[in-house]
Scaffold this motif. Structure first.
Motif, PDB file in Angstrom:
ATOM      1  N   PHE A 224       0.872  -1.179   0.000  1.00  0.00           N
ATOM      2  CA  PHE A 224       0.000   0.000   0.000  1.00  0.00           C
ATOM      3  C   PHE A 224       0.907   1.227   0.000  1.00  0.00           C
ATOM      4  O   PHE A 224       1.819   1.342   0.833  1.00  0.00           O
ATOM      5  CB  PHE A 224      -0.889   0.011   1.247  1.00  0.00           C
ATOM      6  CG  PHE A 224      -1.845  -1.153   1.327  1.00  0.00           C
ATOM      7  CD1 PHE A 224      -3.143  -1.042   0.827  1.00  0.00           C
ATOM      8  CD2 PHE A 224      -1.457  -2.350   1.897  1.00  0.00           C
ATOM      9  CE1 PHE A 224      -4.029  -2.098   0.906  1.00  0.00           C
ATOM     10  CE2 PHE A 224      -2.339  -3.423   1.977  1.00  0.00           C
ATOM     11  CZ  PHE A 224      -3.624  -3.302   1.481  1.00  0.00           C
ATOM     12  N   SER A 225       0.680   2.141  -0.942  1.00  0.00           N
ATOM     13  CA  SER A 225       1.591   3.273  -1.079  1.00  0.00           C
ATOM     14  C   SER A 225       0.881   4.485  -1.665  1.00  0.00           C
ATOM     15  O   SER A 225      -0.271   4.406  -2.099  1.00  0.00           O
ATOM     16  CB  SER A 225       2.776   2.889  -1.976  1.00  0.00           C
ATOM     17  OG  SER A 225       2.304   2.503  -3.256  1.00  0.00           O
ATOM     18  N   ALA A 226       1.613   5.602  -1.691  1.00  0.00           N
ATOM     19  CA  ALA A 226       1.080   6.847  -2.236  1.00  0.00           C
ATOM     20  C   ALA A 226       1.566   7.086  -3.660  1.00  0.00           C
ATOM     21  O   ALA A 226       1.270   8.120  -4.249  1.00  0.00           O
ATOM     22  CB  ALA A 226       1.483   8.023  -1.351  1.00  0.00           C
ATOM     23  N   GLN A 227       2.308   6.143  -4.217  1.00  0.00           N
ATOM     24  CA  GLN A 227       2.743   6.228  -5.604  1.00  0.00           C
ATOM     25  C   GLN A 227       3.065   4.823  -6.096  1.00  0.00           C
ATOM     26  O   GLN A 227       3.211   3.888  -5.307  1.00  0.00           O
ATOM     27  CB  GLN A 227       3.967   7.141  -5.754  1.00  0.00           C
ATOM     28  CG  GLN A 227       5.225   6.637  -5.069  1.00  0.00           C
ATOM     29  CD  GLN A 227       6.362   7.628  -5.152  1.00  0.00           C
ATOM     30  OE1 GLN A 227       6.593   8.391  -4.223  1.00  0.00           O
ATOM     31  NE2 GLN A 227       7.094   7.601  -6.260  1.00  0.00           N
ATOM     32  N   GLU A 228       3.153   4.677  -7.408  1.00  0.00           N
ATOM     33  CA  GLU A 228       3.441   3.375  -7.999  1.00  0.00           C
ATOM     34  C   GLU A 228       4.886   2.974  -7.700  1.00  0.00           C
ATOM     35  O   GLU A 228       5.793   3.806  -7.718  1.00  0.00           O
ATOM     36  CB  GLU A 228       3.204   3.437  -9.509  1.00  0.00           C
ATOM     37  CG  GLU A 228       3.184   2.083 -10.182  1.00  0.00           C
ATOM     38  CD  GLU A 228       2.790   2.164 -11.647  1.00  0.00           C
ATOM     39  OE1 GLU A 228       2.862   1.126 -12.337  1.00  0.00           O
ATOM     40  OE2 GLU A 228       2.416   3.260 -12.105  1.00  0.00           O
ATOM     41  N   LEU A 229       5.084   1.682  -7.430  1.00  0.00           N
ATOM     42  CA  LEU A 229       6.422   1.182  -7.113  1.00  0.00           C
ATOM     43  C   LEU A 229       7.189   0.855  -8.391  1.00  0.00           C
ATOM     44  O   LEU A 229       6.774   1.210  -9.483  1.00  0.00           O
ATOM     45  CB  LEU A 229       6.319  -0.053  -6.207  1.00  0.00           C
ATOM     46  CG  LEU A 229       5.527   0.104  -4.910  1.00  0.00           C
ATOM     47  CD1 LEU A 229       5.736  -1.117  -4.008  1.00  0.00           C
ATOM     48  CD2 LEU A 229       5.911   1.373  -4.160  1.00  0.00           C
ATOM     49  N   GLY A 230       8.323   0.156  -8.246  1.00  0.00           N
ATOM     50  CA  GLY A 230       9.177  -0.171  -9.376  1.00  0.00           C
ATOM     51  C   GLY A 230       8.542  -1.143 -10.351  1.00  0.00           C
ATOM     52  O   GLY A 230       7.414  -1.606 -10.174  1.00  0.00           O
ATOM     53  N   SER A 276       3.536   0.514   2.961  1.00  0.00           N
ATOM     54  CA  SER A 276       3.108  -0.469   3.965  1.00  0.00           C
ATOM     55  C   SER A 276       3.025  -1.836   3.298  1.00  0.00           C
ATOM     56  O   SER A 276       2.231  -2.033   2.382  1.00  0.00           O
ATOM     57  CB  SER A 276       1.745  -0.074   4.545  1.00  0.00           C
ATOM     58  OG  SER A 276       1.819   1.169   5.217  1.00  0.00           O
ATOM     59  N   TRP A 277       3.847  -2.760   3.767  1.00  0.00           N
ATOM     60  CA  TRP A 277       3.931  -4.082   3.153  1.00  0.00           C
ATOM     61  C   TRP A 277       3.070  -5.100   3.894  1.00  0.00           C
ATOM     62  O   TRP A 277       2.929  -5.051   5.111  1.00  0.00           O
ATOM     63  CB  TRP A 277       5.378  -4.579   3.167  1.00  0.00           C
ATOM     64  CG  TRP A 277       6.297  -3.839   2.245  1.00  0.00           C
ATOM     65  CD1 TRP A 277       7.112  -2.797   2.562  1.00  0.00           C
ATOM     66  CD2 TRP A 277       6.495  -4.092   0.851  1.00  0.00           C
ATOM     67  NE1 TRP A 277       7.811  -2.378   1.458  1.00  0.00           N
ATOM     68  CE2 TRP A 277       7.462  -3.157   0.388  1.00  0.00           C
ATOM     69  CE3 TRP A 277       5.965  -5.016  -0.053  1.00  0.00           C
ATOM     70  CZ2 TRP A 277       7.894  -3.136  -0.936  1.00  0.00           C
ATOM     71  CZ3 TRP A 277       6.395  -4.989  -1.368  1.00  0.00           C
ATOM     72  CH2 TRP A 277       7.348  -4.048  -1.796  1.00  0.00           C
TER      73      TRP A 277
END
Length: 331
Positions: A224-230, A276-277
């Protein structure tokens, strides 16, 4: 789901035309459990491939088209919706259907995966994706198989004429592992559960899927995040850093799972916000709660409630758009 209450700030309560920065990433290890052909049905073209550099040099890897993967998962979800009368009709009375002029704009599938035709207008997908790559090179995991079609007499000759049904197809072997991530943007908890159901329940991909194409999707983590991951490419290269250059097909599932899970943090390395993982024991708890929910009518009730919200929103929007704007000069 009680587990998801800890992450409520990453879910959207209702759809908005104006996006916010709420991203949920599903990290999936796809494992072939039979021969699989990643190409269009009957088209005859070879498997999609890409040349990718790693610490061992440049090699060619198999590509699993995200367009094809999403199509299979959408069909899985739509089967559930159809079985519970949750696919709606268009204004012309046609039942919502894929790849046609009959997108209803009022079902979970239309609202999550998007659509561009039909009297509902269009909607951008909230499932972000990219092509997925095999962990081992194409030379290790693929082969060719010759096929033919014989007549009822047991031969390829009928009335003195030879059958033309002879050819060959390149296929992916059983036991191949493919890295993939599915990113959800501004979804509700129910929409998240719908996509999760589709990923876990879909087990056939590619061409000739009635006879081959068996696969299993292993969920390795959720972020869960505020932007796209890699990207999938970054994930693949991180695994190659840990993988022995002498590794050959087939790789052990537990070994690949461990390497892929350990490689996940690299995807958040360049993210400038909190991530948040959900992994390990927490992931098992989430999946156990989901499986319990899926075995009851509660999950369908959530889908029905979400669909009714879509219908209400759609009807309200259509009503507002149908109102005539006053002409210039009218009092």
């Amino acid at each position: 789901m009680n587990f998801l209450k800890n992450y409520e700030q990453f879910f959207s309560n209702e759809y908005s035309n104006y996006p916010s920065n709420k991203f949920i990433s599903l990290f999936v290890l796809r494992e072939t459990q039979s021969e699989v052909i990643f190409r269009t049905e009957g088209s005859g073209e070879p498997i999609a491939k890409e040349i990718i550099s790693s610490k061992w040099g440049s090699s060619t890897y198999a590509v699993m088209s995200k367009r094809k993967a999403l199509a299979a998962e959408r069909r899985t979800g739509r089967e559930v919706l159809r079985n519970h009368s949750l696919l709606k009709e268009t204004n012309e009375g046609k039942l919502c259907a894929l790849n046609s002029q009959s997108s209803c704009g009022k079902c979970l599938d239309c609202n999550i995966y998007g659509f561009a035709v039909g009297d509902a207008g269009c909607m951008k997908a909230r499932v972000l994706s990219s092509d997925a790559f095999s962990i081992l090179s194409i030379d290790e995991i693929s082969d060719f198989r010759t096929f033919n079609a014989i007549y009822e007499n047991g031969t390829m000759i009928l009335d003195g004429e030879n059958s033309q049904s002879l050819g060959s197809s390149e296929y992916i072997r059983p036991g191949v592992h493919i890295l993939d991530q599915i990113v959800l943007h501004d979804v509700s908890q129910t929409e998240f559960l719908y996509v999760l159901m589709n990923v876990l329940n879909t087990n056939r991909y590619g061409a000739m899927s009635t006879r081959i194409g068996k696969m299993q999707n292993h969920l390795l983590g959720v972020a869960f995040s505020a932007q796209e991951l890699g990207s999938n490419l970054q994930w693949l290269r991180e695994i190659h850093e840990q993988l022995n250059s002498e590794s050959r097909h087939p790789l052990a599932l537990n070994e690949v799972t461990a390497l892929a899970t350990e490689g996940l943090p690299i995807l958040a390395k360049q993210v400038n916000s909190q991530v948040s993982w959900v992994r390990g024991g927490d992931l098992n708890s989430m999946l156990n709660e989901f499986q319990t929910l899926a075995k009851t009518e509660k999950l369908i009730e959530l889908f029905n409630e979400q669909t009714e919200n879509y219908v209400t929103t759609f009807t309200k929007s259509a009503s507002e758009n149908g109102k005539k704007k006053p002409k210039k000069g009218d009092k």
